[in-house]
Enzyme design. Structure first.
Site, short mmCIF file in Angstrom:
data_model
loop_
_atom_site.label_atom_id
_atom_site.label_comp_id
_atom_site.label_asym_id
_atom_site.label_seq_id
_atom_site.Cartn_x
_atom_site.Cartn_y
_atom_site.Cartn_z
N ASP A 272 0.70 -1.20 -0.13
CA ASP A 272 0.10 -0.07 -0.09
C ASP A 272 0.79 1.30 0.20
O ASP A 272 1.41 1.61 0.86
CB ASP A 272 -0.83 -0.25 1.22
CG ASP A 272 -1.90 1.08 1.23
OD1 ASP A 272 -1.67 2.10 0.92
OD2 ASP A 272 -2.89 0.94 2.11
N HIS A 369 17.74 14.08 -17.39
CA HIS A 369 16.13 14.17 -17.58
C HIS A 369 15.57 14.30 -18.83
O HIS A 369 14.80 13.50 -19.35
CB HIS A 369 15.40 15.03 -16.66
CG HIS A 369 14.86 14.73 -15.12
ND1 HIS A 369 13.73 15.13 -14.60
CD2 HIS A 369 15.62 13.77 -14.45
CE1 HIS A 369 13.71 14.76 -13.71
NE2 HIS A 369 14.74 13.88 -13.23
P1 NDP Z 1 -4.53 -9.23 5.11
O1 NDP Z 1 -5.89 -8.66 6.04
O2 NDP Z 1 -4.65 -10.03 4.00
O3 NDP Z 1 -3.97 -10.07 6.62
C1 NDP Z 1 -2.89 -10.93 6.31
C2 NDP Z 1 -3.11 -12.10 6.42
O4 NDP Z 1 -2.08 -13.09 5.82
C3 NDP Z 1 -3.35 -12.81 7.82
O5 NDP Z 1 -4.45 -12.62 8.39
C4 NDP Z 1 -2.74 -14.22 7.54
O6 NDP Z 1 -4.12 -14.86 7.54
C5 NDP Z 1 -2.22 -14.46 6.34
N1 NDP Z 1 -0.86 -14.98 6.42
C6 NDP Z 1 -0.33 -15.76 6.04
N2 NDP Z 1 0.87 -16.10 6.17
C7 NDP Z 1 1.20 -14.91 7.23
C8 NDP Z 1 2.27 -14.62 7.88
N3 NDP Z 1 3.73 -15.37 7.94
N4 NDP Z 1 2.37 -13.57 8.73
C9 NDP Z 1 1.22 -12.96 8.82
N5 NDP Z 1 -0.05 -13.16 8.05
C10 NDP Z 1 0.20 -14.28 7.32
O7 NDP Z 1 -3.37 -8.18 5.35
P2 NDP Z 1 -3.06 -7.00 6.34
O8 NDP Z 1 -3.72 -7.08 7.70
O9 NDP Z 1 -1.44 -7.23 6.25
O10 NDP Z 1 -3.49 -5.64 5.80
C11 NDP Z 1 -2.98 -5.05 4.68
C12 NDP Z 1 -3.97 -4.56 3.57
O11 NDP Z 1 -4.93 -3.81 4.42
C13 NDP Z 1 -3.44 -3.80 2.48
O12 NDP Z 1 -3.94 -4.35 1.51
C14 NDP Z 1 -3.87 -2.35 2.74
O13 NDP Z 1 -4.15 -1.47 1.70
C15 NDP Z 1 -5.32 -2.47 3.42
N6 NDP Z 1 -5.60 -1.24 4.46
C16 NDP Z 1 -4.79 -0.49 4.92
C17 NDP Z 1 -5.16 0.57 5.77
C18 NDP Z 1 -4.52 1.79 6.05
O14 NDP Z 1 -3.37 1.88 5.75
N7 NDP Z 1 -5.01 2.63 6.73
C19 NDP Z 1 -6.57 0.48 6.28
C20 NDP Z 1 -7.22 -0.90 5.97
C21 NDP Z 1 -6.69 -1.78 4.90
P3 NDP Z 1 -4.01 -16.55 8.51
O15 NDP Z 1 -3.26 -16.51 9.71
O16 NDP Z 1 -5.56 -16.56 8.55
O17 NDP Z 1 -3.28 -17.18 7.30
#
Ligand code: NDP
Length: 414
Positions: A272, A369
């Site tokens: 992001d 540039h």
């Molecule tokens: P996700 O919601 O996709 O969460 C990451 C998921 O990856 C986890 O829930 C986990 O699911 C899975 N995972 C698999 N392997 C791992 C690992 N080794 N470590 C951690 N997680 C793992 O993404 P984020 O929470 O990272 O959020 C990022 C997104 O949120 C971006 O797209 C961003 O644009 C957006 N966003 C940004 C905001 C802001 O900046 N203000 C606000 C809201 C959204 P599981 O454990 O179930 O496998």
């Protein structure tokens, strides 16, 4: 009657054409220019009607912590990747860049407004803190199983009005925005029941103090240009860096140049870009004054460059699994940890800044540039296919104006 967002991309285009908001030729352009699988594009965002492609280039052999990395970068600005490669070349001549990272943490905040007894509420929350760790774990058990999750809670009273729970979350390999939002909302709901009041807000804070720091030490001899000794270039880079600490006009441009490279690397990594930019510019202002993200100083006849900034990125989650080239980019750059990605992004920022400042204090930025801008001008003049290179070459020794480019193109076609 289905709503616009419920239609297929083709149906949405037809709606825009029927409404007289888009002509058929432009609708066809949206429909046919595709870099992503159709299903991915359609499900990643709302109201999708097309795809918007940008070139992806590579920064070769970026020397970071004793290894050489190939860093994919996505940008529309012609000179960015050339300059980054130039900066990386100089860093290689000097033993490379050293990077350190702080533990990857994302902050969440849960804030209550207008509580009658702020101090009492704070004491109660602190006394029942262990319950909140259990709530966080229940809200997102999988991140705890991975070794992450809520690590600390601080309770702060702001301006004698708001009560804030500041949550430090370890999102492991993810950027963590959604993970933190899930945990913050669960804690907000739970504490809200104790206080008999809904929180005003329970969400991720894009502010971060977990810094990545990259340093490079340059022998001035490696900075010489055709017309200036290395010593002079080094002195002038240190001088322009000092200027960026006191002259806001320079500071903003200095940092924009750094973001040229960093945003391109962040975009290619599938992260992001807005989250990184918000955190980075907040850090640049953390003293109350907007300061340069990277600085250059002469120490013991060496030019020492340092960049230090928060980089809220991840290597899993978000759109990363959906965008096919993100996986390819990770393999090309050998990115297997968040720390490696952070190290590469900070190093890109540092070498980007080095190349820009060296050009500025030497021949000026326009020579390089405009040479690179010539291809963009050739395309703007209407050149296509093989004409683009022919016209770009012809423009190198000519006035780089659109009118001249068009005239040269006509001559080429005659
Ligand atoms: P996700 O919601 O996709 O969460 C990451 C998921 O990856 C986890 O829930 C986990 O699911 C899975 N995972 C698999 N392997 C791992 C690992 N080794 N470590 C951690 N997680 C793992 O993404 P984020 O929470 O990272 O959020 C990022 C997104 O949120 C971006 O797209 C961003 O644009 C957006 N966003 C940004 C905001 C802001 O900046 N203000 C606000 C809201 C959204 P599981 O454990 O179930 O496998």
């Amino acid at each position: 009657m289905p709503k616009f967002y419920e239609l297929t991309p083709q149906e949405r285009l037809a709606v825009l054409v029927d409404a007289g908001q888009l002509d058929q030729a432009d609708a066809d352009a949206y429909a046919t220019q595709a870099a992503l699988p159709e299903a991915v594009a359609e499900h990643l965002i709302e109201n999708q009607i097309g795809q918007f492609s940008l070139p992806l280039g590579v920064l070769r052999d970026l020397p970071v912590n004793d290894a050489l990395y190939q860093v994919p970068m996505v940008t529309e600005e012609p000179s960015v990747i050339a300059a980054a490669n130039n900066g990386a070349r100089i860093a290689r001549l000097n033993g490379g860049i050293t990077v350190t990272t702080m533990p990857h943490r994302v902050t969440g905040e849960v804030v209550f407004d207008g509580l009658a007894d702020l101090a009492g509420a704070k004491a109660m929350i602190l006394a029942r803190e262990p319950e909140l760790f259990a709530v966080a774990e229940q809200a997102h058990p999988s991140i705890v199983r991975r070794g992450g999750g809520l690590k600390t809670i601080e309770v702060v009273i702001i301006a004698d009005r708001w009560l804030k729970l500041q949550l430090a979350v370890d999102p492991q390999a993810a950027m963590g925005a959604n993970i933190v939002n899930t945990i913050a909302e669960a804690i907000g709901h739970h504490v809200g029941q104790w206080l008999n009041q809904m929180p005003l807000v329970a969400i991720l804070a894009n502010h971060s103090t977990a810094l990545t720091t990259a340093t490079v030490q340059l022998d001035p001899a490696t900075l010489a240009t055709a017309h200036q000794s290395g010593e002079m270039v080094a002195e002038r880079i240190a001088a322009i860096s000092a200027l960026a600490e006191v002259d806001i006009d320079r500071t903003v441009t200095h940092n924009k140049g750094i973001m040229n490279g960093m945003t391109a690397a962040v975009l290619a990594s599938g992260n992001d870009t807005r989250a990184v930019e918000a955190a980075v510019h907040a850090h640049a202002s953390h003293t109350g004054r907007y300061l340069p993200l990277a600085t250059w100083q002469l120490r013991d006849h060496q030019l020492v460059g340092t960049i230090s900034l928060p980089l809220p990125v991840g290597i899993v989650g978000g759109a990363m699994n959906a965008l096919p080239l993100v996986q390819v980019n990770q393999r090309l750059a050998h990115i297997t940890s968040v720390e490696t990605l952070q190290a590469l992004i900070a190093s890109v920022g540092l070498v980007q800044n080095l190349a820009a400042l060296r050009a500025l204090v030497g021949p000026g930025i326009q020579a390089g540039h405009m040479a690179l801008q010539a291809s963009a001008l050739a395309m703007a003049a209407g050149a296509t296919g093989a004409e683009i290179k022919l016209l770009t070459d012809a423009l190198q020794s000519q006035d780089k104006t659109l009118a001249n480019a068009k005239q040269l193109l006509n001559e080429l076609r005659d």
